[in-house]
Design an enzyme around this catalytic site. Structure first.
Site, short mmCIF file in Angstrom:
data_model
loop_
_atom_site.label_atom_id
_atom_site.label_comp_id
_atom_site.label_asym_id
_atom_site.label_seq_id
_atom_site.Cartn_x
_atom_site.Cartn_y
_atom_site.Cartn_z
N LYS A 249 -19.67 7.51 0.14
CA LYS A 249 -19.61 6.25 -0.61
C LYS A 249 -20.77 5.38 -0.17
O LYS A 249 -21.14 5.39 1.01
CB LYS A 249 -18.30 5.53 -0.32
CG LYS A 249 -17.08 6.23 -0.86
CD LYS A 249 -15.85 5.36 -0.65
CE LYS A 249 -14.61 6.21 -0.63
NZ LYS A 249 -13.58 5.81 0.29
N GLY B 20 -4.50 6.62 4.92
CA GLY B 20 -4.42 6.46 6.37
C GLY B 20 -3.94 5.04 6.59
O GLY B 20 -4.22 4.17 5.78
N GLU C 292 -14.83 -3.18 4.21
CA GLU C 292 -15.50 -2.63 5.39
C GLU C 292 -17.01 -2.60 5.18
O GLU C 292 -17.78 -2.76 6.12
CB GLU C 292 -14.98 -1.21 5.66
CG GLU C 292 -13.54 -1.23 6.16
CD GLU C 292 -12.80 0.08 5.96
OE1 GLU C 292 -12.51 0.40 4.78
OE2 GLU C 292 -12.53 0.76 6.94
N ARG D 69 0.24 12.17 7.14
CA ARG D 69 0.31 12.26 8.61
C ARG D 69 1.62 11.70 9.14
O ARG D 69 2.16 10.73 8.58
CB ARG D 69 -0.85 11.48 9.24
CG ARG D 69 -2.19 12.09 8.93
CD ARG D 69 -3.33 11.22 9.45
NE ARG D 69 -4.28 10.93 8.40
CZ ARG D 69 -5.16 9.93 8.45
NH1 ARG D 69 -5.20 9.14 9.49
NH2 ARG D 69 -5.99 9.73 7.45
N ARG E 66 -20.81 4.10 8.61
CA ARG E 66 -19.49 4.01 9.21
C ARG E 66 -19.29 5.23 10.11
O ARG E 66 -19.59 6.35 9.69
CB ARG E 66 -18.42 4.01 8.12
CG ARG E 66 -17.04 4.02 8.69
CD ARG E 66 -16.00 4.33 7.64
NE ARG E 66 -14.68 4.35 8.25
CZ ARG E 66 -13.66 5.06 7.79
NH1 ARG E 66 -13.82 5.80 6.71
NH2 ARG E 66 -12.50 5.02 8.39
N ILE F 260 -2.25 0.92 -0.51
CA ILE F 260 -0.85 0.56 -0.72
C ILE F 260 -0.66 -0.94 -0.50
O ILE F 260 -0.06 -1.64 -1.32
CB ILE F 260 0.07 1.37 0.23
CG1 ILE F 260 -0.11 2.88 -0.01
CG2 ILE F 260 1.52 0.96 0.08
CD1 ILE F 260 0.53 3.78 1.03
N GLY F 261 -1.21 -1.44 0.60
CA GLY F 261 -1.04 -2.85 0.95
C GLY F 261 -1.57 -3.80 -0.11
O GLY F 261 -1.00 -4.86 -0.36
N HIS G 235 -3.22 -2.46 7.55
CA HIS G 235 -4.14 -1.68 6.69
C HIS G 235 -3.35 -0.45 6.29
O HIS G 235 -3.20 0.50 7.06
CB HIS G 235 -5.40 -1.32 7.48
CG HIS G 235 -6.35 -0.44 6.73
ND1 HIS G 235 -7.60 -0.84 6.34
CD2 HIS G 235 -6.23 0.84 6.30
CE1 HIS G 235 -8.21 0.14 5.70
NE2 HIS G 235 -7.39 1.18 5.66
N ASN H 194 -2.17 -2.91 -3.44
CA ASN H 194 -1.76 -2.62 -4.82
C ASN H 194 -0.26 -2.56 -5.08
O ASN H 194 0.16 -2.72 -6.21
CB ASN H 194 -2.35 -1.27 -5.26
CG ASN H 194 -3.85 -1.33 -5.35
OD1 ASN H 194 -4.39 -2.18 -6.03
ND2 ASN H 194 -4.52 -0.44 -4.64
N GLY I 76 -3.17 2.37 3.68
CA GLY I 76 -3.67 3.21 2.59
C GLY I 76 -3.18 4.62 2.85
O GLY I 76 -2.11 4.80 3.45
N ASP J 62 1.05 10.20 -2.62
CA ASP J 62 0.64 8.99 -3.33
C ASP J 62 1.87 8.14 -3.65
O ASP J 62 2.80 8.60 -4.32
CB ASP J 62 -0.10 9.39 -4.63
CG ASP J 62 -0.81 8.20 -5.25
OD1 ASP J 62 -0.16 7.15 -5.45
OD2 ASP J 62 -2.01 8.34 -5.55
N HIS K 273 -9.65 2.18 11.84
CA HIS K 273 -9.77 1.10 10.83
C HIS K 273 -10.21 -0.23 11.45
O HIS K 273 -9.92 -1.30 10.90
CB HIS K 273 -8.44 0.86 10.09
CG HIS K 273 -7.87 2.06 9.41
ND1 HIS K 273 -6.56 2.44 9.55
CD2 HIS K 273 -8.44 2.98 8.61
CE1 HIS K 273 -6.34 3.52 8.85
NE2 HIS K 273 -7.46 3.88 8.26
N ASN L 111 -20.58 5.30 3.81
CA ASN L 111 -19.36 5.85 4.40
C ASN L 111 -19.27 7.33 4.01
O ASN L 111 -18.85 7.66 2.91
CB ASN L 111 -18.14 5.07 3.89
CG ASN L 111 -16.84 5.57 4.50
OD1 ASN L 111 -16.83 6.53 5.27
ND2 ASN L 111 -15.75 4.92 4.14
P1 AMP Z 1 -6.71 4.12 0.43
O1 AMP Z 1 -6.72 5.24 1.43
O2 AMP Z 1 -6.77 2.76 1.08
O3 AMP Z 1 -7.72 4.30 -0.67
O4 AMP Z 1 -5.28 4.18 -0.29
C1 AMP Z 1 -4.92 5.21 -1.17
C2 AMP Z 1 -3.43 5.18 -1.40
O5 AMP Z 1 -3.03 3.90 -1.91
C3 AMP Z 1 -2.96 6.16 -2.46
O6 AMP Z 1 -2.73 7.43 -1.91
C4 AMP Z 1 -1.67 5.53 -2.94
O7 AMP Z 1 -0.61 5.93 -2.08
C5 AMP Z 1 -1.90 4.04 -2.75
N1 AMP Z 1 -2.19 3.34 -4.01
C6 AMP Z 1 -3.39 3.18 -4.59
N2 AMP Z 1 -3.27 2.48 -5.74
C7 AMP Z 1 -1.97 2.15 -5.87
C8 AMP Z 1 -1.22 1.44 -6.83
N3 AMP Z 1 -1.78 0.89 -7.90
N4 AMP Z 1 0.10 1.33 -6.64
C9 AMP Z 1 0.70 1.88 -5.57
N5 AMP Z 1 0.03 2.56 -4.60
C10 AMP Z 1 -1.28 2.70 -4.76
#
Ligand code: AMP
Length: 399
Positions: A16, A210, A384, A239, A90, A330-331, A206, A333, A208, A281, A179, A9
């Site tokens: 990655k 994004g 993925e 965004r 990817r 986010i979803g 999904h 964690n 995150g 974040d 995604h 990726n």
């Molecule tokens: P991703 O793009 O799927 O890697 O998601 C990254 C985003 O997930 C980060 O910018 C955070 O907003 C959120 N995130 C990651 N870890 C945590 C956590 N332990 N608790 C709350 N939000 C998290």
């Protein structure tokens, strides 16, 4: 036949990777070349229970790939690079051309190149990653796995925008989604959690940095929130997600900025970051909320509302739903965000979550709804990379 497959990726400043033994699906090693383009680049590789991390200049993707391949030999992860039977890359944007993954050849590459305007940072980086591997491993076949392919099953009324039809005909302006590889995986995994349902209706979230939401029926995408580019749909880390289009023109007029500057702001300085003024974040925003920061609280409410609105829309689109899935940063964690989203849909959709099950960080698949919830709710860590490795095996007929 057992074979080693590399899933890659490549982003604008990172690459990655995960090396699999297939079809066993065991991970041989994984890691990242991060901060590409910087003198203090980070190279990290995990294998056999250990992780090696190096800080060193990573001027470009090719250097990252070279380091990765050298590490495979140096750390005796492989005896020879010839053991790698295929590479999966990817690719974010496959446009109208790809409704499935595709073997890399001149035609595939030309089409990915032609789609760069729709995903300028991503598609360009994927091609750089592809060439970095091809230069060192010219005889190893490669497969492009498109984020958009899964969404190609949408019907016109789900992918068209209400703009002059000739813009679609002449310029391919339509919803492509994003995604897709993750949503496909989540759809498959969610269906396993409801074996009693013969035609599963899944709403996959999904979420995150994004984020996108997809309505899946019988394993096929019927609607998805992201649009022409990854700017559309729900509010994200930086965004906007969907907006009244006149916001663009009026914000330009008010600020004296041109559309390109404003487009950049909509992409990089809006969303959670823009509204909270704190961070993109959710961890930072959660912390600020706990300290009583009002703007953080409003940000959370807006975010939850935007996600809930799409879940409601897709509940209608699917004629109901059997399971709602949360995934990505986010979803997976944040119990806090899952809870405030489920609170928004609870009354209308009869969704109830077990607040104790919801809170711990688990990193594994878990049903978090109560037995009397009208729709199951699950957390499923997305994967993925395994979908990429599976597609390499399937397309190259390595099984
Ligand atoms: P991703 O793009 O799927 O890697 O998601 C990254 C985003 O997930 C980060 O910018 C955070 O907003 C959120 N995130 C990651 N870890 C945590 C956590 N332990 N608790 C709350 N939000 C998290």
């Amino acid at each position: 036949m057992s074979i080693k497959i590399m899933a890659v990726n490549a982003g604008s400043s990172s690459l990655k990777f995960k090396l699999y033994q297939m079809p066993e699906e065991t991970i041989i090693c994984s890691g990242i070349a991060d901060r590409i383009g910087h003198d203090d680049g980070i190279f990290k590789i995990s294998f056999a229970g250990q992780t090696v991390k190096k800080i060193l200049p990573l001027p470009n993707h090719a250097v990252g790939v070279k380091l990765l391949l050298e590490s495979l030999i140096d750390y005796k992860i492989l005896n020879s690079l010839n053991e790698i039977g295929g590479i999966g890359h990817r690719v974010v944007q496959g446009g109208k051309y790809f409704s499935d993954s595709a073997i890399f050849n001149d035609d595939t590459e030309a089409k990915i190149t032609s789609l760069i305007p729709l995903a300028p940072l991503h598609n360009k980086a994927h091609l750089v990653g592809f060439h970095a591997f091809k230069d060192v491993l010219p005889d190893v076949p490669a497969v492009a796995v498109f984020d958009t392919a899964f969404h190609q099953t949408m019907e016109p009324q789900d992918f068209l925008f209400p703009i002059p039809y000739e813009y679609y005909e002449q310029y391919d302006i339509r919803r492509y989604g994003a995604h897709g590889t993750s949503h496909k995986y989540l759809g498959e995994e969610a269906a396993k959690l409801i074996p009693e349902v013969s035609h599963p209706r899944v709403i996959s979230c999904h979420i995150g940095s994004g984020a996108s939401i997809t309505a899946i029926r019988d394993g096929k995408c019927v609607a998805t929130s992201m649009g022409l580019t990854p700017l559309g749909g729900i509010m994200m880390g930086t965004r906007t997600g969907d907006l009244d289009p006149s916001v663009m023109m009026y914000a330009c007029k008010c600020t004296g900025k041109d559309v390109y500057e404003m487009y950049d702001i909509f992409n990089k300085k809006s969303g959670l970051l823009g509204v909270s003024g704190i961070s993109n974040d959710t961890r930072d925003i959660e912390e600020a909320t706990e300290k009583g920061n009002i703007q953080a609280d409003i940000t959370n409410k807006l975010f939850a509302r935007r996600v809930a609105d799409f879940i409601g829309q897709y509940f209608v689109r699917l004629g109901g739903a059997d399971i709602i899935v949360f995934s990505a940063g986010i979803g997976e964690n944040s119990g806090f965000y899952r809870e405030i989203i489920c609170d928004q849909i609870g009354e209308a959709l009869g969704v109830k979550i077990n607040r104790e099950l919801n809170l711990p960080l688990r990193g594994k698949t878990e049903i978090i709804s109560t037995p009397d919830s009208k729709i199951k709710v699950a957390v499923i860590p997305t994967d993925e990379e395994i979908m990429i490795a599976r597609d390499v095996v399937r397309l190259l007929k390595l099984n």
